[in-house]
Design a protein around this motif. Structure first.
Motif, PDB file in Angstrom:
ATOM      1  N   LEU A  56      75.179   1.443  25.941  1.00  0.00           N
ATOM      2  CA  LEU A  56      74.563   1.128  24.652  1.00  0.00           C
ATOM      3  C   LEU A  56      73.187   1.772  24.563  1.00  0.00           C
ATOM      4  CD1 LEU A  56      75.304  -2.711  24.452  1.00  0.00           C
ATOM      5  CD2 LEU A  56      76.542  -0.864  23.301  1.00  0.00           C
ATOM      6  N   LEU A  57      72.874   2.339  23.393  1.00  0.00           N
ATOM      7  CA  LEU A  57      71.568   2.943  23.135  1.00  0.00           C
ATOM      8  C   LEU A  57      70.943   2.243  21.936  1.00  0.00           C
ATOM      9  CD1 LEU A  57      69.524   5.156  23.880  1.00  0.00           C
ATOM     10  CD2 LEU A  57      70.707   6.634  22.235  1.00  0.00           C
ATOM     11  N   PHE A  58      69.849   1.534  22.179  1.00  0.00           N
ATOM     12  CA  PHE A  58      69.127   0.786  21.151  1.00  0.00           C
ATOM     13  C   PHE A  58      67.980   1.652  20.629  1.00  0.00           C
ATOM     14  CE2 PHE A  58      71.105  -2.200  23.935  1.00  0.00           C
ATOM     15  CZ  PHE A  58      71.359  -3.352  23.210  1.00  0.00           C
ATOM     16  N   LYS A  59      67.757   1.601  19.308  1.00  0.00           N
ATOM     17  CA  LYS A  59      66.628   2.306  18.709  1.00  0.00           C
ATOM     18  C   LYS A  59      65.683   1.276  18.118  1.00  0.00           C
ATOM     19  CE  LYS A  59      69.983   5.196  17.867  1.00  0.00           C
ATOM     20  NZ  LYS A  59      71.346   4.870  18.040  1.00  0.00           N
ATOM     21  N   THR A  60      64.413   1.344  18.523  1.00  0.00           N
ATOM     22  CA  THR A  60      63.428   0.369  18.078  1.00  0.00           C
ATOM     23  C   THR A  60      62.059   1.028  17.941  1.00  0.00           C
ATOM     24  OG1 THR A  60      62.646  -1.901  18.439  1.00  0.00           O
ATOM     25  CG2 THR A  60      62.773  -0.485  20.385  1.00  0.00           C
ATOM     26  N   THR A  61      61.071   0.212  17.624  1.00  0.00           N
ATOM     27  CA  THR A  61      59.695   0.696  17.487  1.00  0.00           C
ATOM     28  C   THR A  61      58.914   0.422  18.762  1.00  0.00           C
ATOM     29  OG1 THR A  61      58.964  -1.423  16.593  1.00  0.00           O
ATOM     30  CG2 THR A  61      59.672   0.256  15.004  1.00  0.00           C
ATOM     31  N   VAL A  62      57.786   1.089  18.876  1.00  0.00           N
ATOM     32  CA  VAL A  62      56.885   0.839  19.995  1.00  0.00           C
ATOM     33  C   VAL A  62      56.476  -0.638  19.988  1.00  0.00           C
ATOM     34  CG1 VAL A  62      54.608   1.393  20.948  1.00  0.00           C
ATOM     35  CG2 VAL A  62      56.070   3.230  20.056  1.00  0.00           C
ATOM     36  N   ALA A  63      56.239  -1.199  18.807  1.00  0.00           N
ATOM     37  CA  ALA A  63      55.801  -2.593  18.688  1.00  0.00           C
ATOM     38  C   ALA A  63      56.860  -3.594  19.155  1.00  0.00           C
ATOM     39  CB  ALA A  63      55.411  -2.900  17.237  1.00  0.00           C
ATOM     40  N   ARG A  64      58.135  -3.266  19.037  1.00  0.00           N
ATOM     41  CA  ARG A  64      59.224  -4.185  19.385  1.00  0.00           C
ATOM     42  C   ARG A  64      59.850  -3.889  20.746  1.00  0.00           C
ATOM     43  NH1 ARG A  64      58.022  -7.592  16.167  1.00  0.00           N
ATOM     44  NH2 ARG A  64      58.923  -7.862  14.120  1.00  0.00           N
ATOM     45  N   ALA A  65      59.458  -2.796  21.384  1.00  0.00           N
ATOM     46  CA  ALA A  65      60.139  -2.339  22.603  1.00  0.00           C
ATOM     47  C   ALA A  65      60.130  -3.369  23.732  1.00  0.00           C
ATOM     48  CB  ALA A  65      59.533  -1.025  23.079  1.00  0.00           C
ATOM     49  N   LEU A  66      58.992  -3.928  24.043  1.00  0.00           N
ATOM     50  CA  LEU A  66      58.905  -4.882  25.148  1.00  0.00           C
ATOM     51  C   LEU A  66      59.732  -6.135  24.841  1.00  0.00           C
ATOM     52  CD1 LEU A  66      57.839  -5.602  27.912  1.00  0.00           C
ATOM     53  CD2 LEU A  66      55.742  -6.452  26.811  1.00  0.00           C
ATOM     54  N   GLU A  67      59.651  -6.610  23.622  1.00  0.00           N
ATOM     55  CA  GLU A  67      60.434  -7.789  23.237  1.00  0.00           C
ATOM     56  C   GLU A  67      61.934  -7.491  23.331  1.00  0.00           C
ATOM     57  OE1 GLU A  67      60.712 -11.044  19.596  1.00  0.00           O
ATOM     58  OE2 GLU A  67      59.369  -9.335  19.378  1.00  0.00           O
ATOM     59  N   GLU A  69      63.355  -5.246  25.368  1.00  0.00           N
ATOM     60  CA  GLU A  69      63.672  -5.181  26.793  1.00  0.00           C
ATOM     61  C   GLU A  69      63.818  -6.574  27.387  1.00  0.00           C
ATOM     62  OE1 GLU A  69      61.263  -2.474  29.180  1.00  0.00           O
ATOM     63  OE2 GLU A  69      60.910  -1.271  27.374  1.00  0.00           O
ATOM     64  N   ARG A  70      62.941  -7.475  27.013  1.00  0.00           N
ATOM     65  CA  ARG A  70      63.019  -8.860  27.503  1.00  0.00           C
ATOM     66  C   ARG A  70      64.287  -9.545  26.994  1.00  0.00           C
ATOM     67  NH1 ARG A  70      56.660 -10.280  26.597  1.00  0.00           N
ATOM     68  NH2 ARG A  70      55.921  -9.381  28.553  1.00  0.00           N
ATOM     69  N   HIS A  76      71.716 -10.294  29.251  1.00  0.00           N
ATOM     70  CA  HIS A  76      72.629  -9.343  29.889  1.00  0.00           C
ATOM     71  C   HIS A  76      73.494 -10.061  30.925  1.00  0.00           C
ATOM     72  CE1 HIS A  76      74.053  -5.621  31.610  1.00  0.00           C
ATOM     73  NE2 HIS A  76      73.433  -4.963  30.646  1.00  0.00           N
ATOM     74  N   PRO A  77      74.772  -9.707  31.017  1.00  0.00           N
ATOM     75  CA  PRO A  77      75.634 -10.382  31.988  1.00  0.00           C
ATOM     76  C   PRO A  77      75.416  -9.970  33.446  1.00  0.00           C
ATOM     77  CG  PRO A  77      76.893  -8.721  30.808  1.00  0.00           C
ATOM     78  CD  PRO A  77      75.532  -8.779  30.167  1.00  0.00           C
ATOM     79  N   TYR A  78      74.716  -8.873  33.699  1.00  0.00           N
ATOM     80  CA  TYR A  78      74.512  -8.419  35.073  1.00  0.00           C
ATOM     81  C   TYR A  78      73.295  -9.080  35.700  1.00  0.00           C
ATOM     82  CZ  TYR A  78      77.693  -4.441  34.247  1.00  0.00           C
ATOM     83  OH  TYR A  78      78.766  -3.630  33.978  1.00  0.00           O
ATOM     84  N   GLU A  79      73.350  -9.250  37.010  1.00  0.00           N
ATOM     85  CA  GLU A  79      72.223  -9.782  37.775  1.00  0.00           C
ATOM     86  C   GLU A  79      71.015  -8.847  37.679  1.00  0.00           C
ATOM     87  OE1 GLU A  79      71.196 -10.512  42.496  1.00  0.00           O
ATOM     88  OE2 GLU A  79      73.284 -10.607  41.849  1.00  0.00           O
ATOM     89  N   THR A  80      71.268  -7.544  37.791  1.00  0.00           N
ATOM     90  CA  THR A  80      70.220  -6.524  37.689  1.00  0.00           C
ATOM     91  C   THR A  80      70.699  -5.463  36.708  1.00  0.00           C
ATOM     92  OG1 THR A  80      69.617  -6.930  40.006  1.00  0.00           O
ATOM     93  CG2 THR A  80      68.768  -4.917  38.992  1.00  0.00           C
ATOM     94  N   PRO A  81      70.457  -5.667  35.418  1.00  0.00           N
ATOM     95  CA  PRO A  81      70.960  -4.705  34.437  1.00  0.00           C
ATOM     96  C   PRO A  81      70.186  -3.388  34.461  1.00  0.00           C
ATOM     97  CG  PRO A  81      69.662  -6.392  33.339  1.00  0.00           C
ATOM     98  CD  PRO A  81      69.771  -6.795  34.790  1.00  0.00           C
ATOM     99  N   GLU A  82      70.922  -2.329  34.150  1.00  0.00           N
ATOM    100  CA  GLU A  82      70.269  -1.046  33.899  1.00  0.00           C
ATOM    101  C   GLU A  82      69.449  -1.224  32.622  1.00  0.00           C
ATOM    102  OE1 GLU A  82      71.497   3.584  33.175  1.00  0.00           O
ATOM    103  OE2 GLU A  82      72.885   2.051  32.516  1.00  0.00           O
ATOM    104  N   LEU A  83      68.196  -0.893  32.693  1.00  0.00           N
ATOM    105  CA  LEU A  83      67.328  -1.023  31.525  1.00  0.00           C
ATOM    106  C   LEU A  83      66.339   0.128  31.574  1.00  0.00           C
ATOM    107  CD1 LEU A  83      66.732  -2.775  29.078  1.00  0.00           C
ATOM    108  CD2 LEU A  83      65.342  -4.235  30.517  1.00  0.00           C
ATOM    109  N   LEU A  84      66.633   1.174  30.799  1.00  0.00           N
ATOM    110  CA  LEU A  84      65.803   2.368  30.757  1.00  0.00           C
ATOM    111  C   LEU A  84      65.236   2.510  29.351  1.00  0.00           C
ATOM    112  CD1 LEU A  84      68.321   4.770  32.529  1.00  0.00           C
ATOM    113  CD2 LEU A  84      66.429   3.532  33.588  1.00  0.00           C
ATOM    114  N   ALA A  85      63.954   2.782  29.255  1.00  0.00           N
ATOM    115  CA  ALA A  85      63.318   2.938  27.944  1.00  0.00           C
ATOM    116  C   ALA A  85      62.416   4.152  27.961  1.00  0.00           C
ATOM    117  CB  ALA A  85      62.521   1.692  27.588  1.00  0.00           C
ATOM    118  N   TRP A  86      62.429   4.871  26.839  1.00  0.00           N
ATOM    119  CA  TRP A  86      61.536   6.014  26.703  1.00  0.00           C
ATOM    120  C   TRP A  86      61.207   6.222  25.235  1.00  0.00           C
ATOM    121  CZ3 TRP A  86      66.665   6.205  27.668  1.00  0.00           C
ATOM    122  CH2 TRP A  86      67.461   7.017  26.854  1.00  0.00           C
TER     123      TRP A  86
END
Length: 108
Positions: A56-67, A69-70, A76-86
């Motif tokens: 999945l690829l999410f598109k958001t703003t700089v202002a909403r990015a941290l929220e 990601e949280r 997320h169903p995984y114990e350690t989900p892949e979470l990459l942001a740029w």
């Protein structure tokens, strides 16, 4: 205009639907693109694993990015989900659309 792209993988369609719809409903993302089924190979707890996943690829703003990601990490169903942001540069029209769609309505 800057936008933030957030990438994750989930194990199945149900997880993909829940995560995407929840982020859209909360206005944490303007768009979530299901990039399709992928095969991931990774080292996990000392062993090499292989899994079929949905990316999945999410598109958001700089202002909403941290929220966002949280939110993904918490739901997320995984114990350690892949979470990459740029951060990426978007056209002005697309960037403005992302900004508009991630604004929470104000009640007067």
């Amino acid at each position: 205009m800057p936008v933030v792209l957030v990438l994750t993988t989930v194990p199945d369609e149900e997880s993909a639907e829940k995560l995407a719809q929840g982020a859209l409903d909360a206005r944490l993302a303007a768009c979530v693109t299901e990039l399709g089924k992928v095969r991931s190979r990774y080292r996990w707890k000392g062993a090499v694993e292989t899994a079929q996943e949905i990316q999945l690829l999410f598109k958001t703003t700089v202002a909403r990015a941290l929220e966002l990601e949280r939110y993904i990490a918490a739901h997320h169903p995984y114990e350690t989900p892949e979470l990459l942001a740029w951060q990426a540069n978007a056209s002005n029209a697309y960037g403005q659309w992302v900004d508009t769609e991630t604004q929470r309505p104000t009640h007067v």
